[in-house]
Scaffold this active site. Structure first.
Site, short mmCIF file in Angstrom:
data_model
loop_
_atom_site.label_atom_id
_atom_site.label_comp_id
_atom_site.label_asym_id
_atom_site.label_seq_id
_atom_site.Cartn_x
_atom_site.Cartn_y
_atom_site.Cartn_z
N HIS A 1 -0.70 -39.12 10.42
CA HIS A 1 -1.58 -38.37 11.00
C HIS A 1 -2.13 -38.75 12.63
CE1 HIS A 1 -4.71 -35.69 12.14
NE2 HIS A 1 -4.59 -34.77 11.29
N GLU B 1 2.32 -31.43 14.84
CA GLU B 1 1.00 -31.45 15.10
C GLU B 1 0.74 -31.71 16.41
OE1 GLU B 1 -1.61 -30.98 11.34
OE2 GLU B 1 -1.58 -33.03 11.88
N GLU C 1 -4.77 -38.73 14.08
CA GLU C 1 -5.98 -39.58 14.05
C GLU C 1 -5.70 -40.91 13.56
OE1 GLU C 1 -8.02 -36.72 11.77
OE2 GLU C 1 -7.94 -35.36 13.71
N SER D 1 -5.23 -26.23 14.61
CA SER D 1 -6.25 -25.02 14.94
C SER D 1 -5.45 -23.85 14.16
CB SER D 1 -6.48 -24.81 16.33
OG SER D 1 -7.23 -25.84 16.87
N ASN E 1 -5.85 -30.50 4.89
CA ASN E 1 -6.21 -31.93 5.05
C ASN E 1 -7.91 -32.04 5.44
OD1 ASN E 1 -6.54 -34.57 6.17
ND2 ASN E 1 -5.41 -34.50 7.86
N GLY F 1 -7.98 -29.58 16.18
CA GLY F 1 -9.54 -29.57 16.38
C GLY F 1 -10.14 -29.20 17.46
N LYS G 1 -9.58 -34.73 5.65
CA LYS G 1 -9.94 -35.56 6.60
C LYS G 1 -11.49 -36.35 5.86
CE LYS G 1 -7.83 -33.22 10.50
NZ LYS G 1 -7.98 -32.96 11.88
P1 PGA Z 1 -7.18 -28.54 12.57
O1 PGA Z 1 -6.56 -29.90 12.17
O2 PGA Z 1 -6.58 -27.56 11.89
O3 PGA Z 1 -8.79 -28.66 12.55
O4 PGA Z 1 -6.74 -28.59 14.22
C1 PGA Z 1 -5.28 -29.93 11.67
C2 PGA Z 1 -4.79 -31.38 11.43
O5 PGA Z 1 -5.32 -32.39 11.91
O6 PGA Z 1 -4.14 -31.63 10.55
#
Ligand code: PGA
Length: 252
Positions: free
Chosen positions: A97, A169, A99, A215, A9, A175, A11
């Site tokens: 997601h 997730e 976010e 992560s 992803n 992140g 983003k």
């Molecule tokens: P990340 O993000 O690997 O940077 O933690 C995962 C995601 O948001 O799908």
């Protein structure tokens, strides 16, 4: 056998040139590496989807959108419809997601609509969900996940449900550099599979791919992916570096 999936992803990262460069590097890295049981997906921004589709055409890499509007079309300035995506030759979309839920107010109810629209348009859906830190601390995480699944997805008919890829997730691991332990991931994935089996039957539950996100890095991917109910990962930060993303793919 369930498919193994590694999805990146991107983003709101990578302009056009960066998109082309990263695709080139990933293609080179995964060439002839991916078996029939494994899928590699990248999700660049809307504006670079067309380029990404063209540049991955003769490769094993599939392309997904990161979001989509629930309506067919209309006066929704700045939004993108399912039809716009499929007209590019796309057949995958990420929905829900954290976010999108947190910064854009996407609720389970709205996501249920989006999922319906996506499937009506033959867009296979990577459906994301997961608890925030307070839920985990107060030991409400199973309840929250159960609710996200039931309200967002369980309106689907059995036939449609099998076009969903799940991505658990935990928000506290996205992140942040903090990863859920392989045991915590397995525990939740097993719970998710049981929840699905209770409503849709064991056969559907056994076939659905459940990815972990939060992560994931080359250093921890192998251990997480080795758990029996983990079928791959949704990768954020580490998907932006070809070497890391390819290493994660290889570890599956
Ligand atoms: P990340 O993000 O690997 O940077 O933690 C995962 C995601 O948001 O799908």
């Amino acid at each position: 056998m369930r498919k193994k999936i590694v999805a990146g992803n991107w983003k709101m990262n990578n302009n056009l040139d960066e998109t082309k460069t990263l695709i080139k590097q990933i293609k080179k890295g995964v060439k002839k590496q991916i078996g029939d049981d494994t899928r590699v997906i990248i999700a660049p921004s809307f504006v670079n989807l067309n380029t990404a589709i063209k540049r991955t055409k003769k490769s094993e890499i599939e392309v997904a959108a990161q979001n989509m509007h629930q309506s067919k079309n209309g006066a929704y300035t700045g939004e993108v419809s399912a039809d716009m995506l499929t007209s590019l030759g796309l057949n995958l979309v990420i929905l829900g997601h954290s976010e999108r839920r947190e910064y854009f107010g996407e609720t389970n109810e709205l996501l249920a609509e989006k999922v319906t629209t996506a499937l009506e348009n033959n867009l296979e859906t990577i459906f994301c969900f997961g608890e925030v830190l307070e839920d985990r601390k107060s030991e409400n995480h199973f309840k929250v996940v159960d609710n996200q699944l039931k309200e967002g997805l369980f309106h689907l008919k059995k036939r449609d449900f099998s076009k969903i890829i799940l991505a658990y997730e935990p928000v506290w691991a996205i992140g942040t550099g903090e990863t859920a332990s392989p045991e915590q991931v397995q525990e939740m994935h097993a719970f998710i599979r049981t929840t699905i089996a209770n409503d849709y039957g064991g056969e559907v539950a056994e076939k659905i791919s459940i990815l972990y996100g939060g992560s994931v890095k080359p250093a921890n991917a192998k251990e997480i992916f080795s758990k029996p109910d983990v079928d791959g990962g949704l990768i954020g930060g580490a998907a932006l570096k070809a070497d890391d993303f390819v290493a994660i793919i290889k570890s599956i």
